[in-house]
Design a protein around this motif. Structure first.
Motif, PDB file in Angstrom:
ATOM      1  N   UNK A   9       0.825  -1.203   0.000  1.00 43.17           N
ATOM      2  CA  UNK A   9       0.000   0.000   0.000  1.00 43.17           C
ATOM      3  C   UNK A   9       0.863   1.258   0.000  1.00 43.17           C
ATOM      4  N   UNK A  10       1.972   1.218   0.733  1.00 43.96           N
ATOM      5  CA  UNK A  10       2.870   2.376   0.765  1.00 43.96           C
ATOM      6  C   UNK A  10       3.528   2.587  -0.600  1.00 43.96           C
ATOM      7  N   UNK A  11       3.879   1.494  -1.263  1.00 46.73           N
ATOM      8  CA  UNK A  11       4.487   1.610  -2.591  1.00 46.73           C
ATOM      9  C   UNK A  11       3.481   2.169  -3.597  1.00 46.73           C
ATOM     10  N   UNK A  12       2.246   1.713  -3.519  1.00 46.92           N
ATOM     11  CA  UNK A  12       1.211   2.225  -4.411  1.00 46.92           C
ATOM     12  C   UNK A  12       0.996   3.720  -4.168  1.00 46.92           C
ATOM     13  N   UNK A  13       0.967   4.112  -2.903  1.00 43.41           N
ATOM     14  CA  UNK A  13       0.780   5.525  -2.572  1.00 43.41           C
ATOM     15  C   UNK A  13       1.923   6.377  -3.127  1.00 43.41           C
ATOM     16  N   UNK A  14       3.153   5.895  -2.989  1.00 47.95           N
ATOM     17  CA  UNK A  14       4.303   6.628  -3.528  1.00 47.95           C
ATOM     18  C   UNK A  14       4.241   6.691  -5.045  1.00 47.95           C
ATOM     19  N   UNK A  15       3.803   5.603  -5.668  1.00 49.78           N
ATOM     20  CA  UNK A  15       3.703   5.573  -7.128  1.00 49.78           C
ATOM     21  C   UNK A  15       2.617   6.523  -7.611  1.00 49.78           C
ATOM     22  N   UNK A  16       1.529   6.586  -6.871  1.00 49.04           N
ATOM     23  CA  UNK A  16       0.449   7.510  -7.244  1.00 49.04           C
ATOM     24  C   UNK A  16       0.944   8.959  -7.182  1.00 49.04           C
ATOM     25  N   UNK A  17       1.721   9.279  -6.173  1.00 48.01           N
ATOM     26  CA  UNK A  17       2.259  10.627  -6.055  1.00 48.01           C
ATOM     27  C   UNK A  17       3.248  10.915  -7.191  1.00 48.01           C
ATOM     28  N   UNK A  18       4.007   9.894  -7.579  1.00 51.44           N
ATOM     29  CA  UNK A  18       4.968  10.069  -8.667  1.00 51.44           C
ATOM     30  C   UNK A  18       4.274  10.387  -9.982  1.00 51.44           C
ATOM     31  N   UNK A  19       3.207   9.662 -10.294  1.00 51.50           N
ATOM     32  CA  UNK A  19       2.516   9.910 -11.558  1.00 51.50           C
ATOM     33  C   UNK A  19       1.776  11.241 -11.513  1.00 51.50           C
ATOM     34  N   UNK A  20       1.310  11.621 -10.325  1.00 49.55           N
ATOM     35  CA  UNK A  20       0.652  12.926 -10.192  1.00 49.55           C
ATOM     36  C   UNK A  20       1.627  14.059 -10.484  1.00 49.55           C
ATOM     37  N   UNK A  21       2.862  13.910 -10.011  1.00 47.49           N
ATOM     38  CA  UNK A  21       3.868  14.943 -10.217  1.00 47.49           C
ATOM     39  C   UNK A  21       4.468  14.895 -11.618  1.00 47.49           C
ATOM     40  N   UNK A  22       4.564  13.699 -12.177  1.00 44.56           N
ATOM     41  CA  UNK A  22       5.304  13.545 -13.423  1.00 44.56           C
ATOM     42  C   UNK A  22       4.499  13.632 -14.694  1.00 44.56           C
ATOM     43  N   UNK A  23       3.211  13.295 -14.660  1.00 49.26           N
ATOM     44  CA  UNK A  23       2.423  13.278 -15.897  1.00 49.26           C
ATOM     45  C   UNK A  23       0.942  13.417 -15.586  1.00 49.26           C
ATOM     46  N   UNK A  24       0.434  14.622 -15.723  1.00 45.81           N
ATOM     47  CA  UNK A  24      -0.992  14.838 -15.485  1.00 45.81           C
ATOM     48  C   UNK A  24      -1.840  14.061 -16.483  1.00 45.81           C
ATOM     49  N   UNK A  25      -1.382  14.009 -17.743  1.00 45.74           N
ATOM     50  CA  UNK A  25      -2.143  13.294 -18.772  1.00 45.74           C
ATOM     51  C   UNK A  25      -2.226  11.805 -18.457  1.00 45.74           C
ATOM     52  N   UNK A  26      -1.088  11.216 -18.106  1.00 47.62           N
ATOM     53  CA  UNK A  26      -1.058   9.793 -17.820  1.00 47.62           C
ATOM     54  C   UNK A  26      -1.832   9.495 -16.537  1.00 47.62           C
ATOM     55  N   UNK A  27      -1.726  10.388 -15.557  1.00 43.91           N
ATOM     56  CA  UNK A  27      -2.473  10.195 -14.311  1.00 43.91           C
ATOM     57  C   UNK A  27      -3.975  10.201 -14.575  1.00 43.91           C
ATOM     58  N   UNK A  28      -4.413  11.128 -15.434  1.00 45.17           N
ATOM     59  CA  UNK A  28      -5.838  11.198 -15.756  1.00 45.17           C
ATOM     60  C   UNK A  28      -6.287   9.952 -16.508  1.00 45.17           C
ATOM     61  N   UNK A  29      -5.480   9.508 -17.487  1.00 41.47           N
ATOM     62  CA  UNK A  29      -5.834   8.326 -18.274  1.00 41.47           C
ATOM     63  C   UNK A  29      -5.889   7.078 -17.396  1.00 41.47           C
ATOM     64  N   UNK A  30      -5.034   7.009 -16.374  1.00 33.46           N
ATOM     65  CA  UNK A  30      -4.984   5.812 -15.531  1.00 33.46           C
ATOM     66  C   UNK A  30      -6.276   5.608 -14.750  1.00 33.46           C
ATOM     67  N   UNK A  31      -7.057   6.668 -14.575  1.00 33.15           N
ATOM     68  CA  UNK A  31      -8.319   6.534 -13.839  1.00 33.15           C
ATOM     69  C   UNK A  31      -9.337   5.681 -14.589  1.00 33.15           C
ATOM     70  N   UNK A  32      -9.120   5.480 -15.866  1.00 34.00           N
ATOM     71  CA  UNK A  32     -10.047   4.679 -16.656  1.00 34.00           C
ATOM     72  C   UNK A  32      -9.899   3.184 -16.375  1.00 34.00           C
ATOM     73  N   UNK A  33      -8.774   2.784 -15.807  1.00 29.41           N
ATOM     74  CA  UNK A  33      -8.547   1.377 -15.505  1.00 29.41           C
ATOM     75  C   UNK A  33      -9.332   0.944 -14.265  1.00 29.41           C
TER      76      UNK A  33
END
Length: 322
Positions: A9-33
């Motif tokens: 869960x901690x790794x997922x949380x860190x990964x979520x923060x990474x994608x939020x900071x690194x790619x807004x487009x990819x973060x938005x697209x990932x919500x479709x999964x």
């Protein structure tokens, strides 16, 4: 819990923060999964992002804080750091880095294999060697390692088994299409950094001297080369859409949304012609939403038949091993 297996869960949380900071487009697209796929996509992104940042001495794609004199690593040393941490992760050992521990989670939970990971690492090796393509095949080989191989890992994250070679080929094709779009969009930016990813043979055929690709009097000669790369991107994208049709609905929708959004880069560069580099091509929020809705309709239908372009994933991977 074993120290070799940090809290997921901690790794997922860190990964979520990474994608939020690194790619807004990819973060938005990932919500479709669906949730499981979404978390695994975040974990994959975190590893890729960390490797990129180490290779380029950046922080989520942006300039990192200045380092004291004498502490900067050269390109080969940065590559060695990436390899060492990745090897530890593949061996199931704790790395001390959430992004690399994320890779270990993926290799436990999904059909991601060592050769898939190694093909991505080969792209960082090409960049560390300051490698440039001489031929069209060289260009596609580079695109394979820096993007196509990531597409293969993404397919594995979505549950495509390693023996489903055709679907993995088509997942790779989407990465190839995306990278071709990035290359034509970033001609000016790459040139400013002393790089050119258009094949030397193409430039010679267009009578564009080495190092002068962005000189104003060569701009119109550059347009046909860009059109050539965009035509290749379209063919690979069409092939990828066939593979997307085999995925679960939400996965299919997410992949087709990405195809519309990132494929739109190459289409817009080609549309602008000689003015493609006046301003960096971007896809606005309104356009992205329209593309996601368009992809929803596509996901409900059947993809058009499309042959796999050559060279294929397996041919490109073989080039690196000769």
């Amino acid at each position: 819990m074993s120290p070799a297996q940090p809290d997921r869960a901690a790794l997922v949380s860190a990964a979520r923060e990474s994608i939020r900071k690194g790619s807004k487009s990819f973060a938005a697209a990932s919500r479709l999964f669906d949730r499981t796929t979404r978390e695994r996509v975040w974990l994959l992104y975190a590893w890729c992002r960390a490797c990129d940042d180490i290779a380029d001495e950046q922080d989520h794609g942006r300039a990192a804080a200045p380092r004291p004199l004498g502490t900067r690593l050269d390109a080969e040393s940065r590559l060695a750091t990436i390899r060492t941490l990745t090897e530890l992760a593949m061996a199931g050992e704790e790395t001390g880095s959430p992004a690399f521990d994320a890779l270990a989670v993926l290799m436990r939970e999904t059909p991601v294999t060592r050769p898939m990971v190694e093909d991505v690492l080969a792209g960082f090796a090409l960049d560390a060697a300051d490698w440039r393509p001489r031929t069209e095949a060289d260009l596609l080989r580079y695109c394979y390692h820096v993007a196509g191989a990531v597409g293969v890992m993404m397919a594995a994250v979505m549950g495509v088994p390693a023996e489903d070679e055709d679907t993995l080929d088509r997942a790779c094709d989407l990465g190839l299409a995306f990278q071709l779009g990035n290359i034509v969009r970033d001609v000016w930016e790459d040139d400013a950094n002393g790089r050119c990813y258009l094949p030397q043979e193409w430039l010679a055929e267009a009578d564009i001297p080495p190092g002068e690709v962005t000189k104003p009097h060569y701009r119109h000669a550059l347009v046909p080369l860009v059109a050539r790369a965009c035509a290749m991107a379209r063919a690979y994208e069409a092939s990828a859409r066939v593979g997307a049709g085999r995925l679960a609905f939400r996965q299919r929708w997410a992949v087709l949304s990405a195809a519309e959004i990132y494929g739109g880069i190459a289409r817009e560069v080609e549309r602008r012609g000689a003015h493609a580099w006046d301003h960096r091509v971007r896809v606005g929020a309104g356009a992205k939403l329209a593309m996601v809705l368009k992809a929803l309709g596509q996901a409900r239908g059947q993809p058009a038949a499309a042959a796999k372009p050559a060279p294929s994933r397996r041919e490109l991977a073989a080039m690196a091993r000769r």
